[in-house]
Design a protein around this motif. Structure first.
Motif, short mmCIF file in Angstrom:
data_model
loop_
_atom_site.label_atom_id
_atom_site.label_comp_id
_atom_site.label_asym_id
_atom_site.label_seq_id
_atom_site.Cartn_x
_atom_site.Cartn_y
_atom_site.Cartn_z
N VAL A 97 0.86 -1.20 0.00
CA VAL A 97 0.00 0.00 0.00
C VAL A 97 0.89 1.25 0.00
N PRO A 98 1.59 1.49 -1.11
CA PRO A 98 2.54 2.62 -1.16
C PRO A 98 1.84 3.96 -1.34
N GLY A 99 0.90 4.26 -0.46
CA GLY A 99 0.13 5.49 -0.62
C GLY A 99 0.92 6.76 -0.42
N ASN A 100 2.02 6.70 0.32
CA ASN A 100 2.80 7.89 0.64
C ASN A 100 4.10 7.96 -0.15
N LEU A 101 4.25 7.13 -1.18
CA LEU A 101 5.53 7.00 -1.86
C LEU A 101 5.98 8.32 -2.48
N VAL A 102 5.06 9.04 -3.12
CA VAL A 102 5.44 10.31 -3.76
C VAL A 102 5.97 11.29 -2.72
N ASN A 103 5.25 11.46 -1.62
CA ASN A 103 5.70 12.38 -0.58
C ASN A 103 7.04 11.95 0.02
N ILE A 104 7.20 10.65 0.22
CA ILE A 104 8.46 10.14 0.77
C ILE A 104 9.62 10.47 -0.16
N ARG A 105 9.46 10.17 -1.44
CA ARG A 105 10.57 10.39 -2.37
C ARG A 105 10.83 11.87 -2.62
N VAL A 106 9.81 12.70 -2.59
CA VAL A 106 10.04 14.14 -2.72
C VAL A 106 10.86 14.64 -1.54
N VAL A 128 9.31 9.34 -8.50
CA VAL A 128 8.09 10.14 -8.38
C VAL A 128 7.34 10.18 -9.71
N ARG A 129 8.07 10.43 -10.79
CA ARG A 129 7.43 10.50 -12.12
C ARG A 129 6.77 9.16 -12.47
N ALA A 130 7.48 8.07 -12.22
CA ALA A 130 6.93 6.75 -12.55
C ALA A 130 5.70 6.44 -11.71
N THR A 131 5.75 6.82 -10.42
CA THR A 131 4.61 6.55 -9.54
C THR A 131 3.39 7.36 -9.95
N VAL A 132 3.60 8.64 -10.28
CA VAL A 132 2.50 9.49 -10.70
C VAL A 132 1.90 8.98 -12.01
N ALA A 133 2.75 8.51 -12.91
CA ALA A 133 2.25 7.98 -14.19
C ALA A 133 1.48 6.67 -13.99
N ASP A 134 1.97 5.84 -13.06
CA ASP A 134 1.35 4.54 -12.84
C ASP A 134 0.06 4.64 -12.03
N ARG A 135 0.05 5.55 -11.05
CA ARG A 135 -1.10 5.70 -10.18
C ARG A 135 -1.46 7.18 -10.06
N PRO A 136 -2.12 7.73 -11.09
CA PRO A 136 -2.47 9.16 -11.05
C PRO A 136 -3.29 9.50 -9.81
N ASN A 137 -2.93 10.61 -9.19
CA ASN A 137 -3.59 11.02 -7.95
C ASN A 137 -3.47 12.53 -7.86
N THR A 138 -4.60 13.22 -7.92
CA THR A 138 -4.54 14.69 -7.89
C THR A 138 -3.90 15.21 -6.62
N GLY A 139 -3.98 14.44 -5.54
CA GLY A 139 -3.37 14.87 -4.30
C GLY A 139 -1.86 14.95 -4.37
N ASN A 140 -1.25 14.27 -5.33
CA ASN A 140 0.20 14.29 -5.48
C ASN A 140 0.69 15.40 -6.41
N HIS A 141 -0.24 16.11 -7.05
CA HIS A 141 0.16 17.05 -8.09
C HIS A 141 1.09 18.15 -7.55
N ALA A 142 0.67 18.81 -6.47
CA ALA A 142 1.47 19.93 -5.96
C ALA A 142 2.85 19.46 -5.52
N THR A 143 2.90 18.33 -4.82
CA THR A 143 4.18 17.81 -4.35
C THR A 143 5.11 17.52 -5.52
N HIS A 144 4.59 16.84 -6.53
CA HIS A 144 5.39 16.48 -7.70
C HIS A 144 5.88 17.73 -8.42
#
Length: 391
Positions: A97-106, A128-144
């Motif tokens: 359940v890598p729900g926080n992966l984008v925030n962690i890697r940023v 981060v780019r691969a995760t956002v592409a694989d699992r789009p999530n508007t909540g990750n947009h600003a962080t990315h």
């Protein structure tokens, strides 16, 4: 939970703490949300107490460790923060359940840039780019987008960096300000580097409004003054930012404001530039933010030198051997060598046993050992050498 998240995104930190505290009393599994809300309120002492209490009966350990890492990042304990983020990512991967992966890697990428490791920062950006592409999530947009902006600015592509900040502002506005609050001075600087003064002024105005909503939070007031000072090129505002941030718990924000103040005073020939730049250097060096410390050192030597001060660039940390260990890793190594279990070492250091596991994996890799017995021999030899040399 919903009311707490709405309040936090809107910048009403006191209301966010009120809602999340009520939630964590009802269900202790939500204690990490209370901790994060209190971090935004600069209530670091309560957060540390909450996290120590949570270790007795850990619920949602990945989120607890994420909160601890976020606290350590705010405190300028970069090595501990990085170890915590690594641990949180590993636990999420174990649970699939890598729900926080984008925030962690940023966050790990931002830490890498502070240390001057651009290669590692780019590796984190790739994830981060691969995760956002694989699992789009508007909540990750600003962080990315913010991370993309910081990387582009570091590479000298200021126009692209400013566009990324505009994207953070333009898209998904409900989530944008929660991210930018602690990073607003950097965002303003990126906007100015990209020639977008209107964007910089908008960001500074948002910071000012946030400070008005949170008059008891030094980070809110200090970063607002810092942002406004960058827009207006007013060193008196920078002095105010430094005074306010010096009463808060975040040394890296104080270091950034002190560095900007020192540079501004240098341009007008004010001798007060020396203590401002010296303070910035010391704070960055103590945190292990070697790249930022070296940037301060690029100002005229007279502004950062004093008897006994190091000259030249900070020495890069070795990749292998005892010198490669962080301060936290050395503490763990000595505790394990003294016979502690992972759990008792965690209790002694007031961290999670999962974090001790992360430290141990890094220690074994850096020292090229495969057993605790071998580790104990190395620690004993190291301590004997240090005693013999008086080190």
């Amino acid at each position: 939970w919903g009311l707490g998240e709405i309040a936090l995104n809107a910048g009403d930190c006191a209301a966010a703490v009120q809602h999340h505290t009520a939630l964590s009393v009802f269900d202790a599994a939500f204690l990490p949300e209370e901790a994060v809300a209190r971090i935004h309120l600069d209530d670091f002492a309560t957060v540390a107490r909450l996290l120590r209490t949570a270790d007795d009966a850990p619920l949602r350990p990945a989120m607890l460790i994420w909160a601890q890492a976020t606290l350590n990042m705010g405190l300028g304990r970069l090595d501990d923060a990085d170890a915590g983020f690594i641990t949180a990512e590993r636990l999420e991967a174990d649970l699939h359940v890598p729900g926080n992966l984008v925030n962690i890697r940023v966050n790990r990428g931002l830490l890498a840039l502070l240390r001057g490791d651009r290669e590692a920062a780019r590796e984190h950006l790739d994830v981060v780019r691969a995760t956002v592409a694989d699992r789009p999530n508007t909540g990750n947009h600003a962080t990315h987008q913010y991370f993309e902006a910081v990387i582009a600015d570091a590479d000298g592509d200021h126009a692209a960096a400013a566009e990324r900040i505009r994207s953070v502002q333009r898209d998904h506005p409900f989530l944008r300000w929660r991210l930018l609050r602690p990073h607003v001075a950097q965002a303003v600087r990126i906007a100015l580097n990209g020639g977008d003064r209107k964007l910089a002024e908008d960001l500074a105005a948002q910071a000012g409004a946030h400070a008005t909503r949170n008059p008891t939070v030094p980070t809110a007031r200090g970063t607002a003054a810092h942002a406004a000072a960058l827009v207006s090129a007013d060193h008196h505002l920078l002095e105010r930012a430094v005074r306010i941030l010096s009463t808060g718990p975040r040394p890296l924000l104080l270091a950034a404001a002190s560095a900007d103040l020192g540079r501004a005073l240098l341009t007008v020939g004010d001798a007060a530039a020396t203590p401002a730049l010296t303070r910035a250097y010391d704070l960055y060096a103590q945190a292990g933010a070697d790249a930022e410390a070296d940037r301060v050192r690029t100002d005229p030597d007279r502004a950062t030198s004093r008897p006994g001060r190091r000259t030249g660039r900070l020495r890069p940390r070795a990749d292998q051997g005892w010198e490669a260990l962080t301060a936290s890793e050395r503490k763990v190594a000595r505790l394990i060598a003294a016979g502690h279990t992972n759990r008792s070492a965690a209790q002694a250091l007031v961290v999670s046993p999962h974090t001790v596991n992360t430290h141990l994996a890094s220690i074994f890799r850096k020292l090229a050992v495969r057993s605790r017995v071998h580790l104990a021999r190395i620690v004993l030899a190291q301590d004997d050498t240090a005693t013999a040399t008086g080190g």
